[in-house]
Scaffold this motif. Structure first.
Motif, mmCIF file in Angstrom:
data_model
loop_
_atom_site.group_PDB
_atom_site.id
_atom_site.type_symbol
_atom_site.label_atom_id
_atom_site.label_comp_id
_atom_site.label_asym_id
_atom_site.label_seq_id
_atom_site.Cartn_x
_atom_site.Cartn_y
_atom_site.Cartn_z
ATOM 1 N N LEU A 31 -11.656 -8.345 5.450
ATOM 2 C CA LEU A 31 -10.921 -7.107 5.724
ATOM 3 C C LEU A 31 -9.773 -6.934 4.742
ATOM 4 C CD1 LEU A 31 -10.639 -7.487 9.622
ATOM 5 C CD2 LEU A 31 -12.067 -5.812 8.433
ATOM 6 N N THR A 66 -7.105 -10.909 10.092
ATOM 7 C CA THR A 66 -7.343 -12.306 10.455
ATOM 8 C C THR A 66 -8.704 -12.458 11.134
ATOM 9 O OG1 THR A 66 -6.232 -12.045 12.582
ATOM 10 C CG2 THR A 66 -4.871 -12.745 10.734
ATOM 11 N N VAL A 113 -14.554 -7.395 12.862
ATOM 12 C CA VAL A 113 -15.968 -7.150 12.556
ATOM 13 C C VAL A 113 -16.868 -8.236 13.136
ATOM 14 C CG1 VAL A 113 -15.629 -5.863 10.413
ATOM 15 C CG2 VAL A 113 -15.698 -8.355 10.337
ATOM 16 N N ARG A 168 -21.284 -9.025 12.658
ATOM 17 C CA ARG A 168 -22.652 -8.595 12.315
ATOM 18 C C ARG A 168 -22.687 -7.217 11.637
ATOM 19 N NH1 ARG A 168 -25.322 -11.619 17.373
ATOM 20 N NH2 ARG A 168 -24.370 -9.976 18.580
ATOM 21 N N GLU A 172 -21.220 -4.435 13.131
ATOM 22 C CA GLU A 172 -20.294 -3.592 13.888
ATOM 23 C C GLU A 172 -18.840 -3.924 13.578
ATOM 24 O OE1 GLU A 172 -21.158 -2.916 18.121
ATOM 25 O OE2 GLU A 172 -23.038 -3.974 17.738
ATOM 26 N N CYS A 224 -17.902 -14.761 12.956
ATOM 27 C CA CYS A 224 -18.753 -14.391 11.818
ATOM 28 C C CYS A 224 -19.408 -15.630 11.209
ATOM 29 C CB CYS A 224 -17.942 -13.653 10.765
ATOM 30 S SG CYS A 224 -17.399 -12.031 11.304
ATOM 31 N N GLY A 231 -21.633 -4.558 20.355
ATOM 32 C CA GLY A 231 -21.386 -5.962 20.026
ATOM 33 C C GLY A 231 -22.341 -6.938 20.674
ATOM 34 N N GLN A 232 -21.769 -8.096 21.022
ATOM 35 C CA GLN A 232 -22.586 -9.204 21.529
ATOM 36 C C GLN A 232 -23.259 -8.898 22.864
ATOM 37 O OE1 GLN A 232 -19.363 -9.242 20.683
ATOM 38 N NE2 GLN A 232 -18.093 -10.536 21.983
ATOM 39 N N LEU A 273 -17.462 -2.349 25.784
ATOM 40 C CA LEU A 273 -16.880 -2.774 24.506
ATOM 41 C C LEU A 273 -16.354 -4.211 24.594
ATOM 42 C CD1 LEU A 273 -14.782 0.488 24.215
ATOM 43 C CD2 LEU A 273 -16.804 0.022 22.824
ATOM 44 N N PRO A 274 -17.047 -5.148 24.002
ATOM 45 C CA PRO A 274 -16.557 -6.531 24.017
ATOM 46 C C PRO A 274 -15.527 -6.750 22.909
ATOM 47 C CG PRO A 274 -18.649 -6.441 22.890
ATOM 48 C CD PRO A 274 -18.336 -5.027 23.305
ATOM 49 N N PRO A 275 -14.711 -7.794 23.026
ATOM 50 C CA PRO A 275 -13.746 -8.068 21.945
ATOM 51 C C PRO A 275 -14.451 -8.676 20.728
ATOM 52 C CG PRO A 275 -13.619 -9.761 23.631
ATOM 53 C CD PRO A 275 -14.626 -8.771 24.110
ATOM 54 N N PHE A 276 -13.955 -8.350 19.552
ATOM 55 C CA PHE A 276 -14.435 -8.942 18.292
ATOM 56 C C PHE A 276 -13.272 -9.741 17.706
ATOM 57 C CE2 PHE A 276 -17.540 -5.375 16.740
ATOM 58 C CZ PHE A 276 -18.240 -5.484 17.921
ATOM 59 N N SER A 277 -13.576 -10.799 16.989
ATOM 60 C CA SER A 277 -12.462 -11.474 16.332
ATOM 61 C C SER A 277 -12.660 -11.649 14.834
ATOM 62 C CB SER A 277 -12.208 -12.830 16.987
ATOM 63 O OG SER A 277 -13.227 -13.730 16.623
ATOM 64 N N GLY A 278 -13.833 -11.340 14.323
ATOM 65 C CA GLY A 278 -14.137 -11.633 12.921
ATOM 66 C C GLY A 278 -13.341 -10.788 11.944
ATOM 67 N N GLY A 279 -13.047 -11.377 10.777
ATOM 68 C CA GLY A 279 -12.305 -10.633 9.752
ATOM 69 C C GLY A 279 -12.772 -10.930 8.424
#
Lengths: 375, 92
Positions: A40, A127, A152, A154, A156, A191, B24-25, B86-92
């Motif tokens: 990001l 982060t 993010v 996958r 989405e 991820c 999401g998941q 809407l589930p939480p996402f944490s990826g960046g």
């Protein structure tokens, strides 16, 4: 570069009638902090630099890896093994030498977050974990800074603006209005495990940069009190309104001091939950090694313990004595039933997440009973 | 006439349909991105039905949005409402 060149550089956006020289001047004077120079952060940094943000801070403690290059587009093969924050600033300076950069090659934590964030107007969350997200959220709420959220997974992504009021003055909500309590990390794929298409953080990170520019210049409608969910495969762009949650202040550290002693890793379930040991395990430990045993019962409570050496810090006075508990040995908290010792352990863990401490399950009652049975 | 009106209301209620959009998941559990349900009167009822249909949802934290508004408490539903999970996402 002279002033005419400077303006020529940005003429395509200055020519926009909603934007003009006034908005460009605002960008020149703006200070934006990007936390995380990853999937990001990279695209956000590139567009913020290109747009002419005067002062940009970059926080990242990580080093470039080969598997980053698919989405972290500031980095090349030669950069593998080098610190992301430093490499990113060097590359960005080449793109636009007029921008001032401040590099923080460190992990954002409770000890440094407030001092770093206070020097900026807008913060971008790039982060990749809940602990840092809650930490940044709380720091921005305490300091009154707008925070641009992005995440993010996958195919989405999500974007939103926290802690920034709407045009009509409606106060801004924040991440704790979405999730007052963090999710169990085991139920949210990262991820690393679940993957992410490289272009996805490119889209979301760019949207975050766009929100920063909207907030700074005052053009358009920023995504305050709004969360956008984007699904790339099905072309879904789904905007949802966020309203304050009644319980958004559960566990929220309300002061600088409370924030600095808040254990976000523990709060988000990343570090282990408090360890309880059985009477048998306790006996084993007693035989094996020197322990720092702390009795947290009140001073007048009986029986007095003669069977092993221990010190006494009543739970009622635990807060004021907590900093005195430093020891190389393993710490074991004990009380009558094992309940207060567990509370003491939790308090200690919040303050010192790395300490090796235990609570005796069932307490002295259970331990005495077992001793009695053995005899 | 009055009886007929009552009958029509009854008839309409029994055909109330809502759409559920899944993000999401959670799609891993539901197997698809959109679901349809009939005769669900509140988000609480929907939550229970989802849990019964997909027991794995129990361990997942998610937000519900009714017609694009994130809700924090049980909300009555109407015909043709759209609910997003809407589930939480944490990826960046």
């Amino acid at each position: 570069m002279g002033q005419s060149n400077t303006y020529r550089r940005y003429e395509r956006q200055i020519v926009l009638k909603e934007f003009g020289t006034a908005a460009q001047e605002k960008l020149f004077h703006a200070k934006v902090l990007v936390v995380g120079a990853g999937g990001l952060g990279c695209p956000a940094l590139q567009y913020l630099t290109a747009a002419g943000i005067g002062y940009i801070g970059i926080v990242d403690f990580d080093k470039v890896e080969l598997s980053n290059l698919q989405r972290q587009v500031l980095f090349a093969v030669d950069d593998i093994g080098k610190p992301k924050a430093i490499v990113a600033a060097e590359k960005l300076k080449l793109f636009n030498p007029e921008i001032q950069f401040s590099v923080f090659e460190k992990k954002l934590g409770t000890a440094n977050a407030l001092d770093i964030i206070v020097g900026f107007d807008v913060v971008i969350d790039g982060t990749d974990n809940f602990a840092t997200r809650y930490l940044m959220n709380d720091a921005c709420v305490l300091l009154g800074k707008p925070l641009i959220y992005g995440a993010v997974l996958r195919f989405e992504g999500q974007v939103g603006v926290f802690n920034f009021p709407e045009r009509d003055g409606t106060p801004g909500t924040n991440y704790r209005d979405l999730f007052p309590q963090p999710p169990d990390p085991a139920t949210v794929p990262s991820c690393n495990e679940a993957g992410v298409l490289g272009i996805l953080p490119g889209i979301i990170g760019t949207m975050q940069a766009a929100e920063a520019i909207k907030i700074i210049t005052g053009i358009g409608r920023p995504l305050c009190n709004t969360i956008v969910s984007y699904n790339m495969l099905d072309n879904i762009y789904y905007e949802c309104m966020v309203s304050p949650a009644d319980n958004n202040d559960i566990n929220f550290p309300k002061s600088k001091e409370a924030f600095e002693s808040f254990n976000y890793e523990w709060f988000c379930g990343i570090t282990q939950l408090p360890n309880e040991i059985s009477t048998e395990e306790f006996d084993e430990l007693l035989k094996k090694e020197k322990l720092n045993i702390i009795d947290v019962r009140e001073t007048d409570e009986l029986p007095v313990i003669h069977e092993f050496p221990c010190s006494r810090i009543p739970l009622s006075r635990f807060d004021e004595s907590i900093s005195a508990i430093g020891s190389k040995e393993k710490i074991v908290f004990i009380c009558k039933s094992g309940k207060r010792s567990l509370s003491a352990l939790k308090l200690l863990n919040e303050k010192y997440p790395d300490c090796r401490a235990y609570s005796l399950k069932g307490g002295l009652d259970e331990w005495k009973l077992k001793i009695h049975l053995k005899k | 006439m009055h009886i007929l009106a009552n009958y029509l209301t009854e008839f309409k209620n029994s055909n109330m349909e809502i759409s559920v959009l899944v993000f999401g998941q959670i799609t891993d559990i539901t197997g698809k991105g959109s679901l349809k349900f009939t005769d669900i009167k509140s988000t609480g009822e929907l939550y229970q039905l989802l849990l019964k249909t997909y027991p794995q949802l129990e361990s997942i934290k998610y937000l519900m949005a009714v017609n694009k508004k994130i809700i924090h408490e049980n909300t009555m539903l109407m015909d043709e409402d759209t609910i997003a999970l809407l589930p939480p996402f944490s990826g960046g």
